[in-house]
Design an enzyme around this catalytic site. Structure first.
Site, mmCIF file in Angstrom:
data_model
loop_
_atom_site.group_PDB
_atom_site.id
_atom_site.type_symbol
_atom_site.label_atom_id
_atom_site.label_comp_id
_atom_site.label_asym_id
_atom_site.label_seq_id
_atom_site.Cartn_x
_atom_site.Cartn_y
_atom_site.Cartn_z
ATOM 1 N N LYS A 9 2.435 58.117 -21.509
ATOM 2 C CA LYS A 9 3.438 58.775 -22.252
ATOM 3 C C LYS A 9 3.545 57.605 -22.912
ATOM 4 O O LYS A 9 3.916 57.457 -24.497
ATOM 5 C CB LYS A 9 4.164 59.190 -21.587
ATOM 6 C CG LYS A 9 5.572 59.193 -22.757
ATOM 7 C CD LYS A 9 6.271 60.806 -21.724
ATOM 8 C CE LYS A 9 7.251 61.268 -21.057
ATOM 9 N NZ LYS A 9 8.734 60.075 -22.158
ATOM 10 N N GLY A 58 13.633 59.071 -26.688
ATOM 11 C CA GLY A 58 14.232 57.755 -26.920
ATOM 12 C C GLY A 58 13.015 56.798 -27.041
ATOM 13 O O GLY A 58 13.337 55.630 -28.114
ATOM 14 N N SER A 92 15.031 46.318 -20.875
ATOM 15 C CA SER A 92 14.544 47.857 -21.362
ATOM 16 C C SER A 92 13.520 47.737 -22.312
ATOM 17 O O SER A 92 13.237 46.732 -23.054
ATOM 18 C CB SER A 92 16.106 47.968 -22.372
ATOM 19 O OG SER A 92 15.414 48.950 -23.143
ATOM 20 N N GLN A 110 12.140 49.737 -24.133
ATOM 21 C CA GLN A 110 12.137 49.680 -25.375
ATOM 22 C C GLN A 110 12.705 48.985 -25.792
ATOM 23 O O GLN A 110 12.380 48.577 -27.420
ATOM 24 C CB GLN A 110 13.208 51.203 -25.109
ATOM 25 C CG GLN A 110 12.214 52.906 -24.566
ATOM 26 C CD GLN A 110 13.127 53.874 -24.061
ATOM 27 O OE1 GLN A 110 14.333 54.130 -24.835
ATOM 28 N NE2 GLN A 110 13.054 54.862 -23.744
ATOM 29 N N ASP A 117 12.019 55.684 -13.661
ATOM 30 C CA ASP A 117 11.632 57.273 -14.129
ATOM 31 C C ASP A 117 11.547 57.975 -12.672
ATOM 32 O O ASP A 117 11.630 59.151 -13.304
ATOM 33 C CB ASP A 117 10.950 56.797 -15.277
ATOM 34 C CG ASP A 117 11.262 57.019 -16.325
ATOM 35 O OD1 ASP A 117 12.440 56.617 -16.748
ATOM 36 O OD2 ASP A 117 10.351 56.622 -17.419
ATOM 37 N N LYS A 120 19.483 58.820 -19.738
ATOM 38 C CA LYS A 120 18.790 58.929 -19.504
ATOM 39 C C LYS A 120 18.418 60.427 -20.132
ATOM 40 O O LYS A 120 20.024 60.904 -20.929
ATOM 41 C CB LYS A 120 18.066 58.831 -18.902
ATOM 42 C CG LYS A 120 17.260 57.403 -17.872
ATOM 43 C CD LYS A 120 16.741 56.981 -18.748
ATOM 44 C CE LYS A 120 16.048 55.572 -17.898
ATOM 45 N NZ LYS A 120 15.192 54.663 -19.082
ATOM 46 N N ARG A 143 21.020 61.426 -15.379
ATOM 47 C CA ARG A 143 20.167 61.931 -13.529
ATOM 48 C C ARG A 143 20.805 61.588 -12.457
ATOM 49 O O ARG A 143 20.327 62.151 -11.527
ATOM 50 C CB ARG A 143 18.917 61.094 -13.858
ATOM 51 C CG ARG A 143 18.175 61.536 -14.981
ATOM 52 C CD ARG A 143 16.868 60.355 -15.259
ATOM 53 N NE ARG A 143 15.911 61.053 -16.170
ATOM 54 C CZ ARG A 143 14.894 60.633 -16.879
ATOM 55 N NH1 ARG A 143 14.531 59.599 -16.598
ATOM 56 N NH2 ARG A 143 13.895 61.304 -18.217
ATOM 57 N N ARG A 181 12.442 64.888 -15.927
ATOM 58 C CA ARG A 181 11.821 64.674 -14.868
ATOM 59 C C ARG A 181 13.200 65.082 -13.877
ATOM 60 O O ARG A 181 13.056 65.476 -12.970
ATOM 61 C CB ARG A 181 12.090 63.159 -14.829
ATOM 62 C CG ARG A 181 10.941 62.300 -16.058
ATOM 63 C CD ARG A 181 10.760 61.288 -15.364
ATOM 64 N NE ARG A 181 10.256 60.461 -16.751
ATOM 65 C CZ ARG A 181 8.719 60.326 -16.616
ATOM 66 N NH1 ARG A 181 7.903 61.130 -16.881
ATOM 67 N NH2 ARG A 181 8.082 59.817 -17.957
HETATM 68 C C1 S3P Z 1 10.179 53.772 -21.414
HETATM 69 C C2 S3P Z 1 11.037 52.432 -21.307
HETATM 70 C C3 S3P Z 1 12.307 53.265 -19.912
HETATM 71 C C4 S3P Z 1 11.357 54.358 -19.390
HETATM 72 C C5 S3P Z 1 11.562 55.274 -20.248
HETATM 73 C C6 S3P Z 1 9.969 55.021 -20.969
HETATM 74 C C7 S3P Z 1 9.198 53.681 -22.525
HETATM 75 O O1 S3P Z 1 13.258 53.385 -20.331
HETATM 76 O O2 S3P Z 1 12.848 55.015 -19.032
HETATM 77 O O3 S3P Z 1 10.997 56.722 -20.062
HETATM 78 O O4 S3P Z 1 7.738 53.527 -23.345
HETATM 79 O O5 S3P Z 1 9.314 52.195 -23.428
HETATM 80 P P1 S3P Z 1 14.301 51.906 -20.604
HETATM 81 O O6 S3P Z 1 13.195 50.901 -21.412
HETATM 82 O O7 S3P Z 1 15.348 52.320 -21.670
HETATM 83 O O8 S3P Z 1 14.940 51.243 -20.031
#
Ligand code: S3P
Length: 422
Positions: A17, A86, A160, A162, A308, A335, A339, A381
């Site tokens: 993903k 997110g 992070s 993201q 995750d 999240k 969780r 999840r």
């Molecule tokens: C993700 C980063 C993670 C993860 C999310 C997917 C990504 O979050 O929990 O399900 O694809 O970059 P964080 O970067 O906020 O920890």
């Protein structure tokens, strides 16, 4: 109620993903475009593709083959709905904030509108981004007025992927280089993909720098299976007596496989057979046999590598000898659901001894699980982790709102029923 059948044979899981989102977003910055096989079939990645279509990006999908390419300048996107995702909201926010002339509003479902956005908005603003939104720009909907960003260096307060990826995507259209420094390494798929495609990038320890690049090179490759989806099978096979299951073609990027390291410490009986890398990512086959697990301790240093998979680790801990402690995982509270609370509530309802802490759990293993009604809180999840718990419960476990599983793994519950008879 009949016991679950052991898990045997081989299985494959949907495409990763995190990597699917990134391939689509990178394709949107490339005239040549990307073509990938084994794109995630989850609703989250479909949200990313829908947002890109609204921005005038050429997106074609045939089954799990997806082509994305920039088709002239990005159009005014209007309202971009990231759904439950997110990654879509945060990465798009980064990408769009650096594209002059494009104004968009990013929103999402009720869960996503509750999640913190200041973690991307604040660093992007230091590069000159013009973002506004609810609660001073800390929540969706966010309005993004694309502008030429300056370069700069940003030190993240938390690991992070993201936030890191949002900044790197913004950096590709900035005036100078953008460097991101993380306290600990989070998943590095963005870096690996840009490097694989030949985009100039500098990595040194936990720092990564990207340089302005008008038109990204394109590429064609196959995405690996998602380790986070494989994880449900890994834990399920470890808990069901007589199991011997191989999960093929899984992403084995070490920034994602922290659960394997923790489970191995707990006594997991498994083999990992490396395969061919795909798109710069290591892949392979993970074979898991039923195992007698013992408790362990997990602290903040390991959390980014299994963030995750923590709900699932909580399930494994209920079946392990001794007391397992998970600390430094307060991030789980923001999240798709809280969780920490969701798993404490669900597992306790099934008879497990779980103490909820602000940043994790203390779980005393060895209490047999019983049946009962539990809530997924609409979180994919949590729903899948509780389904794995249901395999070893003595009675029937009823999970509400299980449709949310389609966010990342649409076929999971059917496949689990088919293979285990439960
Ligand atoms: C993700 C980063 C993670 C993860 C999310 C997917 C990504 O979050 O929990 O399900 O694809 O970059 P964080 O970067 O906020 O920890």
């Amino acid at each position: 109620m009949s016991r679950a059948e052991p898990l045997r044979g081989t299985i494959t899981v949907p495409g990763d993903k995190s990597i699917s989102h990134r391939a689509a977003l990178v394709g949107a910055l490339s005239r040549e475009g990307i073509e990938v096989d084994h794109f995630s079939n989850g609703a989250d990645c479909a949200s990313t593709l829908d947002c890109l279509r609204r921005l005038g990006v050429a997106v074609e999908r045939e089954g799990d083959r997806v082509r994305v390419r920039r088709n002239g300048p990005l159009a005014e996107g209007g309202l971009l709905d990231a759904g439950n995702s997110g990654t879509t909201a945060r990465l798009l926010c980064g990408l769009l904030s650096g594209i002059p002339g494009v104004f968009s509003v990013i929103t999402g479902d009720a869960s996503l509108r509750r999640r913190p956005m200041s973690r991307v908005v604040d660093p992007l603003r230091t590069l000159g981004a013009r973002i506004d939104g609810c609660d001073g720009g800390t929540k969706l909907p966010l309005s993004v007025r694309g502008t030429r960003l300056t370069g700069g260096l940003y030190t993240l307060p938390m690991a992070s992927a993201q936030v890191k990826s949002a900044l790197l995507l913004a950096g590709l259209s900035a005036q100078g280089s953008v460097t991101v420094v993380e306290p600990r390494r989070s998943r590095d798929h963005t870096e690996i993909m840009l490097d694989y495609l030949g985009v100039p990038l500098k990595r040194e320890g936990e720092a990564v720098a990207v340089f302005p690049c008008d038109d990204l090179p394109g590429g064609r490759w196959t995405l690996p299976g998602d380790f986070s989806s494989a994880a449900f099978w890994i834990v399920a096979a470890s808990l069901l007596a007589g199991s011997d299951l191989s999960i093929e073609g899984v992403n084995l990027n070490p920034t994602r496989t922290g659960l394997l390291a923790v489970l191995e410490r707990m006594g997991l009986d498994c083999d990992v057979l490396p395969g061919n890398p795909s798109g710069g990512e290591p892949t392979g086959t993970v074979t898991v046999r039923s195992s007698s697990l013992k408790a362990t301790a997990v602290d903040g240093t390991e959390i980014p590598l299994l963030v995750d998979e923590l709900p699932l680790l909580a399930v494994a801990a209920t079946q392990a000898r001794g007391v397992t402690e998970v600390r430094g995982a307060a991030e789980l509270r923001v999240k798709e659901s809280d969780r920490i609370a969701a798993m404490a509530e669900g597992l306790s309802a099934l008879g497990a001894a779980v103490e909820e802490r602000p940043d994790g759990w203390v779980i005393e293993g060895g209490h047999p699980l019983k049946g009962g009604a539990v809530s997924s809180r609409g979180d994919h999840r949590v729903a899948m982790a509780l389904a794995v718990a249901g395999l070893v419960a003595e009675g029937e476990v009823l999970i509400d709102d299980v449709d949310c599983v389609a966010i990342s793994y649409p076929g999971f519950l059917d496949e689990l029923r088919r293979r285990t008879g439960r």
